[in-house]
Scaffold this active site. Structure first.
Site, short mmCIF file in Angstrom:
data_model
loop_
_atom_site.label_atom_id
_atom_site.label_comp_id
_atom_site.label_asym_id
_atom_site.label_seq_id
_atom_site.Cartn_x
_atom_site.Cartn_y
_atom_site.Cartn_z
N HIS A 140 0.81 -1.23 0.00
CA HIS A 140 0.00 0.00 0.00
C HIS A 140 0.85 1.28 0.00
O HIS A 140 1.87 1.37 0.66
CB HIS A 140 -0.92 0.01 1.23
N HIS A 149 12.51 -1.21 -12.76
CA HIS A 149 12.22 -2.65 -12.84
C HIS A 149 12.22 -3.21 -11.43
O HIS A 149 13.24 -3.18 -10.74
CB HIS A 149 13.30 -3.35 -13.70
#
Ligand code: JB2
Length: 211
Positions: A140, A149
């Site tokens: 979250h 990446h």
């Protein structure tokens, strides 16, 4: 009718992306762009149609493109291609595997792929042209900058901030609230328990700078 999609880069990452795109089932892959010497060869079921030198022409014939070159350490090649596609005015979609779990409260920007088994939780914001690789977890309220990446199986716990162009290797763990400076490289299996303010290469548990 499915939309046509042209892929840029026909190596290992491309093969993984093809599996996601086929399962996601929105696009028909019309072909791949790779180096000149590979034109006419195939990647899985798809032909390498052209090289980067022909992108201008291809952009006149096709609307939607997606970058499928991977990113090991530096994201500069993917960034360069992304900017080229933007300058050509083509559409660069977000691709989300149907086997990934992305909160409706997360925001993901153009050119990013969320691969099989990844989780992106509520309040997360992921920038442009990122790879959220197989089974990565973005918890979250994390913010991941453009051209990053997050490799296979890495875990970004809540409220982490990963700067543009960073590479988080496979199976890394970032504790809650960690900041990673843009363009940093975090080696596979590393554990980050303190913020990293200077770009560099870091490895280990807890990470230490090696370059
Ligand atoms: O400038 C380019 C260019 N440079 C390399 N333009 C285009 N259109 N294509 C380019 N390529 C092509 O990208 C190469 O000719 C080759 O076909 C492909 C790179 O393939 P490779 O398998 O070496 O790497 P990858 O980037 O697809 O995958 C890496 O990163 C992934 C995240 C691998 O290490 C994977 O194992 C990893 N999962």
């Amino acid at each position: 009718m499915k939309k046509e999609l042209i892929l840029i880069g026909g190596g290992g990452h491309c093969r993984s992306c093809i599996d996601v795109i086929e399962k996601e089932n929105t696009y028909r892959i019309a072909g791949i762009v790779d180096k000149r010497g590979k034109v006419g060869t195939r990647v899985l079921a798809y032909e390498i149609l052209a090289s980067d030198e022909e992108l201008d022409t291809l952009a006149g014939e096709h609307k939607t493109f997606f970058i499928t070159i991977g990113q090991i350490k530096s994201g500069s090649k993917r960034k360069e291609l992304f900017e080229k596609l933007k300058a050509l005015g083509v559409e660069i979609p977000v691709i989300i595997s149907p086997l990934a779990d992305v909160s409706k409260h997360a925001r993901i920007q153009e050119g990013t792929i969320v691969m099989h088994g990844a989780h992106v939780n509520a309040g997360a914001e992921i920038g442009k042209n990122c790879i959220i690789n197989t089974c990565a977890i973005i918890e979250h309220d994390c913010k991941v900058g453009d051209h990053c990446h997050i490799s296979t199986g890495s875990i970004l716990n809540g409220e982490c901030l990963v700067g543009e162009g960073a590479f988080i290797g496979s199976n890394c763990v970032l504790s809650n609230n960690i900041v990673i400076a843009g363009n940093s490289v975090i080696g596979a299996g590393s554990v980050v328990i303190r913020r990293i303010d200077e770009a560099g290469t870091y490895v280990g548990n807890p990470v230490r700078r090696i370059l």
